[in-house]
Each structure stands twice: as structure tokens, then as C-alpha cells.
Write a protein that holds these residues in place. Sequence first.
Motif, PDB file in Angstrom:
ATOM      1  N   SER A  99      19.211  50.704  42.091  1.00 25.12           N
ATOM      2  CA  SER A  99      20.287  51.412  42.782  1.00 25.12           C
ATOM      3  C   SER A  99      19.970  51.668  44.243  1.00 25.12           C
ATOM      4  O   SER A  99      20.867  52.011  45.019  1.00 25.12           O
ATOM      5  N   ASP A 100      18.702  51.530  44.642  1.00 24.36           N
ATOM      6  CA  ASP A 100      18.310  51.880  46.007  1.00 24.36           C
ATOM      7  C   ASP A 100      17.825  50.673  46.801  1.00 24.36           C
ATOM      8  O   ASP A 100      17.050  50.802  47.744  1.00 24.36           O
ATOM      9  N   VAL A 101      18.310  49.473  46.435  1.00 19.80           N
ATOM     10  CA  VAL A 101      17.871  48.248  47.094  1.00 19.80           C
ATOM     11  C   VAL A 101      19.066  47.549  47.721  1.00 19.80           C
ATOM     12  O   VAL A 101      20.126  47.430  47.096  1.00 19.80           O
ATOM     13  N   LEU A 102      18.888  47.091  48.952  1.00 27.60           N
ATOM     14  CA  LEU A 102      19.898  46.298  49.643  1.00 27.60           C
ATOM     15  C   LEU A 102      19.252  44.968  49.992  1.00 27.60           C
ATOM     16  O   LEU A 102      18.240  44.928  50.693  1.00 27.60           O
ATOM     17  N   ASP A 103      19.822  43.890  49.463  1.00 35.52           N
ATOM     18  CA  ASP A 103      19.240  42.568  49.680  1.00 35.52           C
ATOM     19  C   ASP A 103      19.059  42.273  51.163  1.00 35.52           C
ATOM     20  O   ASP A 103      19.899  42.630  51.990  1.00 35.52           O
ATOM     21  N   ASN A 104      17.955  41.610  51.476  1.00 35.90           N
ATOM     22  CA  ASN A 104      17.666  41.129  52.839  1.00 35.90           C
ATOM     23  C   ASN A 104      17.253  42.231  53.815  1.00 35.90           C
ATOM     24  O   ASN A 104      17.104  41.965  55.011  1.00 35.90           O
ATOM     25  N   GLN A 144      24.732  47.689  55.242  1.00 35.67           N
ATOM     26  CA  GLN A 144      25.648  47.396  54.137  1.00 35.67           C
ATOM     27  C   GLN A 144      26.815  46.545  54.622  1.00 35.67           C
ATOM     28  O   GLN A 144      27.235  45.595  53.962  1.00 35.67           O
ATOM     29  N   LEU A 145      27.334  46.883  55.803  1.00 39.87           N
ATOM     30  CA  LEU A 145      28.432  46.098  56.376  1.00 39.87           C
ATOM     31  C   LEU A 145      28.003  44.658  56.660  1.00 39.87           C
ATOM     32  O   LEU A 145      28.746  43.713  56.390  1.00 39.87           O
ATOM     33  N   LEU A 146      26.808  44.494  57.195  1.00 46.59           N
ATOM     34  CA  LEU A 146      26.299  43.149  57.463  1.00 46.59           C
ATOM     35  C   LEU A 146      26.103  42.368  56.170  1.00 46.59           C
ATOM     36  O   LEU A 146      26.422  41.175  56.091  1.00 46.59           O
ATOM     37  N   GLU A 147      25.595  43.037  55.156  1.00 44.49           N
ATOM     38  CA  GLU A 147      25.293  42.384  53.886  1.00 44.49           C
ATOM     39  C   GLU A 147      26.560  41.904  53.179  1.00 44.49           C
ATOM     40  O   GLU A 147      26.568  40.854  52.528  1.00 44.49           O
ATOM     41  N   THR A 148      27.644  42.660  53.300  1.00 44.37           N
ATOM     42  CA  THR A 148      28.858  42.365  52.533  1.00 44.37           C
ATOM     43  C   THR A 148      29.962  41.714  53.364  1.00 44.37           C
ATOM     44  O   THR A 148      31.089  41.572  52.882  1.00 44.37           O
ATOM     45  N   GLY A 149      29.636  41.331  54.592  1.00 41.10           N
ATOM     46  CA  GLY A 149      30.665  40.743  55.443  1.00 41.10           C
ATOM     47  C   GLY A 149      31.674  41.755  55.925  1.00 41.10           C
ATOM     48  O   GLY A 149      32.835  41.423  56.200  1.00 41.10           O
ATOM     49  N   GLY A 150      31.236  42.989  56.046  1.00 40.45           N
ATOM     50  CA  GLY A 150      32.135  44.079  56.394  1.00 40.45           C
ATOM     51  C   GLY A 150      32.773  43.944  57.767  1.00 40.45           C
ATOM     52  O   GLY A 150      33.896  44.419  57.974  1.00 40.45           O
ATOM     53  N   LEU A 151      32.078  43.303  58.716  1.00 42.58           N
ATOM     54  CA  LEU A 151      32.659  43.138  60.044  1.00 42.58           C
ATOM     55  C   LEU A 151      33.912  42.260  59.988  1.00 42.58           C
ATOM     56  O   LEU A 151      34.930  42.559  60.627  1.00 42.58           O
ATOM     57  N   VAL A 209      33.663  41.780  48.108  1.00 45.38           N
ATOM     58  CA  VAL A 209      34.719  41.967  49.112  1.00 45.38           C
ATOM     59  C   VAL A 209      35.605  43.137  48.709  1.00 45.38           C
ATOM     60  O   VAL A 209      35.945  44.000  49.536  1.00 45.38           O
ATOM     61  N   TYR A 210      35.976  43.168  47.448  1.00 48.06           N
ATOM     62  CA  TYR A 210      36.822  44.269  46.952  1.00 48.06           C
ATOM     63  C   TYR A 210      36.139  45.615  47.150  1.00 48.06           C
ATOM     64  O   TYR A 210      36.752  46.589  47.619  1.00 48.06           O
ATOM     65  N   ARG A 211      34.852  45.701  46.796  1.00 51.09           N
ATOM     66  CA  ARG A 211      34.129  46.963  46.917  1.00 51.09           C
ATOM     67  C   ARG A 211      34.012  47.381  48.381  1.00 51.09           C
ATOM     68  O   ARG A 211      34.071  48.570  48.711  1.00 51.09           O
ATOM     69  N   THR A 212      33.837  46.406  49.262  1.00 58.55           N
ATOM     70  CA  THR A 212      33.743  46.728  50.686  1.00 58.55           C
ATOM     71  C   THR A 212      35.082  47.254  51.198  1.00 58.55           C
ATOM     72  O   THR A 212      35.134  48.204  51.987  1.00 58.55           O
TER      73      THR A 212
END
Length: 366
Positions: free
Chosen positions: A7-12, A236-243, A279-282
Motif C-alpha cells: 500500500s505504500d509503494v509507488l512504482d519507479n 503519482q501524477l507522473l506515474e499515472t499520466g496525470g498531466l 486512468v479512471y482512478r486518476t
Amino acid sequence: MTEIPASDVLDNYPHPQNSTELVGHVQAEKNFVENFTSGRFHHAWLVTGAKGVGKATFAYRAAKFLLSSASSGGLFGPPETLESDPADPAISLIKSGAHPNLAILKRQYDAKGKKLFSVIRVDDVRSLTNFFRMTAAEGSWRVVIIDTIDDMNNNAANAILKILEEPPEKTVFLLLSHTPADLLPTIRSRCRLLPLKPLKTEDLRQVLTPYMMELDSAQAAMLVSLAEGSPGKAMQLLETGGLDIFAGFLQIFRNYPRLDAEKLHGLADISARKDGENVYRTICDLYPWWISRLVRAASNDFNMNDLSAEETDIMRKMISGNSLVHWVDLWEKGNRLMAKADSINLDRKQVVLNLFLNVERMLPKK
């Protein structure tokens, strides 16, 4: 063998336990160290702040300090910071998750359901019993990090409260919380509050610079603006394509009060794909956040100087045409829709469409 998700890990991006520095929280660190050296060190700390602001990094930094030789000071007197020697044996044990005097409570993986549990359960708290039974080295500390206390269900919260009321000797609890006002008052009363504020722009840029190398200046500026002082949110935004998703938001609202139907359906279609869950979660993270940002702007509680010209123009058009109550109602309606979608598994495309179409539906009737 598939790696079990945490739960506390963000890839990359580096895990907080591997971070070597803490940027922007000098005062919080000073307060912690001063209390430690006062001789009246508090046994429980409620470390608060926005999600991603650095609470976990602070907690691991404090644990490294307490469990290494750094806490004993040096030739020049008591310690003044939480800095610890990277070569200290305790540090490598913490980084590998193998230090016997450090316990981490977080949401665990449900092997049967093949996903993370939604809460920290009472059984997770009871697992501390064996931890406290272990004999620590003479004079050493035990550290318990709860990431986050917000994730505990009622039974788990009551169980941790009992431990806080009669804490084991030389044990420090670091309770991380995004929303401390929602915690049991009795838990808050047992803890010393340590708030972490959003990072200043220059500090945020310092943290994010290694991860913004492939962004152009406009994208980097947008990322810093959207992060609002939270490195974790930016990553998180970078990881999920949030921009790109946020840029899509602006395109949809560009000609407000008329929405760009083609852009909206395109975004909804992507979120509905088999591989569109992230994408949906973002979208579900960004939408209520941006509406709340609009509410703050409408209430004159937000400085729009750091926004892009396009976002500023859109916000001003939306604010001028509707009351503050209108936007608060829209925020609440969106949150209810997303909660309902999760509880009964609504179609993702329809949820995304309704989130944006609600903006049109709630326009004042002429």
C-alpha cells in the motif's frame, strides 16, 4: 514469482525507507529532536499533513535516527538533527525491512481477494504483541510506524488506543494521518501533534527535478502547480499520466459553459478500457480535487498566480457564472457518485461522463 503489491509503494520512485534526505520540513524535525533531547520524550507522535507531503519519509528518518547510533549524540553534544550515518548497521537493516526493533502497520495484501485490504484490521494491530515480546538490546528503542492511522477500522483503532494508553517501555509510535480531524479524539489526545506543511515551490522543485528531466517547461510548471507542495502527489501524477489527463480536463472545459463533447467521450472511452483502471482512478482523484480548488478560488482562499493562463481563464469563467454554493454542491455530488460507483461497480465510462455532465446540469436555469 509475482511480487506482492504494497500500500505504500509507488512504482519507479524510491520507497520512503530508502530516502536519504527530507526536504522542506526543517522546523518539524527541529521540534522532534528538541523534544527527544529534553528528557521528556513523548511516546506517540501524530504526524499530519496532505497526502504525499513527506510524512512517511519523516517517519523512516526518525526511525533511522532512534535505532542507530545517531540518537546517542557525538563529541559535540546532543544531536541537533535527525541525520544518521548511512554506514550504520541499523540503516541497512531498516532499508531491507529487517530491523527487529521496527514494526510497520499498513494495509496488507489479501491473497484470497487478490488485492490490498481496504483497511488496517484489528489482527494487524494484534500482530504487535509478538513484536513487544521480543527482547530489545539494552537501552535501545522500539519504533512503530502506522501508515496511515486513517486506514484503521474501528476495532483496530480501539486496539491501538489501548496500547497507546499503556505503551511498552522505550517504544515510540509514529502515527501518520492525512485527516486527523476524523480520528478518535482519545487517540489524538494520547499523541503529540507534528504537522508537516506543504513544501514551498523552491523545495518542491528541488525534490522533483530528477523526475522532471523529460518534461518541457510548461509541463514542469503544471506539475508543480498541481502538486500544491506535495512531492508524492506530483510523483503519482507522473506515474499515472496525470498531466495528460489534466490537460484533457482543461480541453473539456475550455469553452465553458459548453463542454467539448468529443474530448469528454474520448477521455471516458479510455477510462472504460480493460487497461483503463489507472486512468479512471486518476480521474476520480483529479476531478474532486480540481473542483475543490475551484471552490477555494471562488472563496478567495486560493492564489491563482501560479496557474497556467488557460486554467486561470477557465476558472474565472466558471466562478463568474455560478455561486460558491453551486460549486460546493457539485463537489459533494461528484464524491457521492464516485463512492456509489465503487460500492456497486458502476460502468466507468458512464461515471466519467456524469462527473463532467453534472457541471452542465447544475447550471442556473434562465
